[in-house]
Design a protein around this motif. Sequence first.
Motif, PDB file in Angstrom:
ATOM      1  N   ARG A 212     -17.927  24.831   6.722  1.00  0.00           N
ATOM      2  CA  ARG A 212     -18.754  25.874   6.160  1.00  0.00           C
ATOM      3  C   ARG A 212     -19.947  26.568   6.734  1.00  0.00           C
ATOM      4  O   ARG A 212     -19.925  27.217   7.581  1.00  0.00           O
ATOM      5  N   TYR A 222     -15.301  27.641   2.083  1.00  0.00           N
ATOM      6  CA  TYR A 222     -15.452  28.156   0.894  1.00  0.00           C
ATOM      7  C   TYR A 222     -14.864  27.797  -0.201  1.00  0.00           C
ATOM      8  O   TYR A 222     -15.153  27.425  -1.508  1.00  0.00           O
ATOM      9  N   ASN A 241     -18.762  31.230  -3.965  1.00  0.00           N
ATOM     10  CA  ASN A 241     -17.763  30.233  -2.685  1.00  0.00           C
ATOM     11  C   ASN A 241     -16.835  30.958  -2.689  1.00  0.00           C
ATOM     12  O   ASN A 241     -16.204  30.816  -1.579  1.00  0.00           O
TER      13      ASN A 241
END
Length: 295
Positions: A212, A222, A241
């Motif tokens: 990420r 995510y 996320n």
Amino acid sequence: MKRILVLGILLTGGFFAKAQETAVRIAENACKCIESVRTIEPDSLQAQINQCISSASASVILNGPDEERKKYTTVQGIQSLLQSSMEVLFEQCPNYRNAVINIKTVEYYTLSKDENANKAYLKGNTYAEVKEYGAAIKEYLKAIAIDSLFIFALDNTAICYRKTSDYTNAEKYYKKSLQVFPQGDVALLNIAGICLFKKQNEKALEYFKQLRFYHPHNAEGYFGIAKVSFEAQEYEEALDNAFRAYRIYSENKSPYVEDGKKLIAIIYNTLKEKNKLDLFNQKAKQYNISFEGSN
């Protein structure tokens, strides 16, 4: 003697603190400059980044107090300051970090400069396509023996080991790949997947977070964090996320958008059972995503 030692530590600590402050100022100025860079061609991009860093360094040092300028009159002093500034830049300036990773991606995600390594690698691909993974691994290892920095061969070796359920060797070769290119998205994503399979969720989470951080436009980081956080019952982190992953999937018209929907539905149903839909609705509103829920 102890007093002298303590005084020395304090003085040295003060010097490093000031040096770090200077590095931060250089990084801030360089980051502003890099924001204006528009080229994506690697050589031109690198040249403009170097110019931004050089200009920022000169400006900060020349406009600083005399005491500060005197510290950077040697080649070693300047090199140390530049190194510190670039480390701060990489951590705190997304534009610089993205540019560096893009340059490295072009450098590493390509065929080898050695034709013999390429021949072995391409032969390995031929075997892998027909699922003869053992034969493919032998060819990839030949390529790696010729060119130990050959990312394609390292990653494909790991992929083939994973296809044969040899997760120990798969992890080994993904780690070798990351030693060459620590920001490689293929190795980061797949080693995180291996850790999940082994129920090593904390290790998986660390790799997903690196993915990420290094590749903020890649939904997989995510999505992975959302899954691990959900299993840990960290629902706010999971929602943050999951919604980000879903948004990226949607914007890119990815076939994985349905996976994103399913994960959100699972989180929704769990929060509904726990009478915590306020949290879900709050996050959905925050990310401007409407979701009717699932039964």
